[in-house]
Scaffold this motif. Structure first.
Motif, PDB file in Angstrom:
ATOM      1  N   THR A   1       0.836  -1.215   0.000  1.00 17.46           N
ATOM      2  CA  THR A   1       0.000   0.000   0.000  1.00 17.46           C
ATOM      3  C   THR A   1       0.862   1.252   0.000  1.00 17.46           C
ATOM      4  O   THR A   1       0.553   2.232  -0.700  1.00 17.46           O
ATOM      5  N   GLU A   2       1.945   1.228   0.779  1.00 18.45           N
ATOM      6  CA  GLU A   2       2.830   2.397   0.854  1.00 18.45           C
ATOM      7  C   GLU A   2       3.481   2.673  -0.502  1.00 18.45           C
ATOM      8  O   GLU A   2       3.638   3.836  -0.895  1.00 18.45           O
TER       9      GLU A   2
ATOM     10  N   ASP B   1       0.962   4.399  -2.863  1.00 15.54           N
ATOM     11  CA  ASP B   1       0.785   5.821  -2.521  1.00 15.54           C
ATOM     12  C   ASP B   1       2.014   6.648  -2.907  1.00 15.54           C
ATOM     13  O   ASP B   1       1.891   7.756  -3.431  1.00 15.54           O
TER      14      ASP B   1
ATOM     15  N   ASN C   1       2.010   9.833  -5.593  1.00 18.47           N
ATOM     16  CA  ASN C   1       2.405  11.172  -5.142  1.00 18.47           C
ATOM     17  C   ASN C   1       3.676  11.650  -5.843  1.00 18.47           C
ATOM     18  O   ASN C   1       3.794  12.829  -6.192  1.00 18.47           O
TER      19      ASN C   1
END
Length: 315
Positions: A185-186, A189, A193
């Motif tokens: 998940t990190e 993201d 970004n």
């Protein structure tokens, strides 16, 4: 509650104040409108600021023309203002000047408030437009470098890739199941970004049409799709199979080599040898071994795709 003042806030406050001061020094009517124009024209990138400024400038000029025509024909009444906006707003949309709807409406309301149109009034409004938009452009000439943030994001993403491959190694070679998978998940993201930030960096340089960091994170995004593809295969492999330990060691070395440089060719050669070893093994004894070996072949193909993406990136 955290209270911070960013560079964009400072630029907006200083620019608006200077625009109002200049308009007031020239003794312009509605001088505060110059500050409003400046606030609206300060964007997150230079490119967006220029586009926004052009749209607002063109829309304001059109607003003066529409106001002069409609008010002269219909008069200064509430319904004439309604008719004007009904005709004016679709015109701006048709000419792709949507950014200028608010600012041009302010100019139109100035004409409505004054109840007349003259060359002196037109000059006053054009002066407000030039001062307000011009100050916005001047304040947006400075944009802080994003290099530090992009480099930090790159390191953070590589750190998580290493962690993922380390967990692949522990699972395949040592049958450990403690990993919670939060790095997946990190990574998603971080990539989203970072690509957005890199694209903003491109828009802050008029003579630059691409960004090396953007291409880097795009490359990592393609690799990440393959990593996600590997997950269900790895989790379903029979780890008692002897080749799993070799593959686990390969993932450990692959994770240690995650960095901006290119060592893909070395790993592709090692992968080639591993694939040859698999081919020289005896035929599967039962259905379970056949399925395990099929999954291993699929995993080798995914690893190869992962490495080829990195190899092509450096070209």
């Amino acid at each position: 509650m955290k209270f911070t003042i960013g560079y964009r806030t400072l630029k907006t406050a200083i620019g608006a104040g200077l625009a109002i001061a200049i308009a007031q020094w020239f003794k312009l009517d509605f001088f505060t409108s110059a500050g409003i124009l400046t606030i609206l024209c300060i964007k997150i990138t230079k490119k967006r600021s220029i586009i926004s400024s052009w749209e607002r400038f063109a829309a304001c000029l059109l607003g003066i023309v529409f106001g002069a025509v409609i008010f002269s024909l219909v008069g200064y009444h509430f319904y004439s203002l309604t008719i004007l906006l009904i005709l004016f707003i679709p015109t701006l949309v048709a000419f792709n000047l949507k950014e200028g709807i608010i600012t041009s409406s302010v100019i139109i309301l100035h004409l409505y408030t004054l109840q007349k149109v003259s060359w002196a009034i037109v000059l006053n409004e054009v002066s407000l437009i030039v001062i307000g938009i011009g100050m916005g452009l001047v304040m947006n000439l400075y944009m802080p470098s994003m290099e530090k943030n992009l480099l930090h994001m790159q390191k953070e993403l590589e750190k998580r890739y290493k962690k993922i491959f380390r967990e692949f190694h522990l699972y395949l070679a040592h049958d450990k199941h403690e990993w919670d998978g939060k790095e997946i998940t990190e990574c998603a993201d971080l990539i989203t970004n970072a690509k957005s930030l890199a694209f903003r960096d491109v828009e802050n340089h008029f003579l630059r049409y691409e960004n090396q960091y953007y291409h880097y994170f795009k490359m990592r995004e393609k690799q990440f799709e393959i990593i996600q593809r590997m997950l269900p295969i790895i989790s379903s492999i029979d780890k008692t199979y002897i080749q799993c330990e070799k593959l686990g060691g390969f993932f450990e070395r692959l994770g240690a080599a995650v960095h901006p440089g290119n060592t893909a060719a070395l790993f592709l050669e090692e992968l080639k040898k591993m694939r040859q070893e698999f081919r020289e093994m005896h035929l599967p004894k039962d259905r379970e071994e056949f399925e395990t070996r099929s999954k291993l072949y699929q995993l080798l193909n995914d690893i190869e795709d992962y490495l080829l993406i990195k190899k092509e990136f450096k070209k």
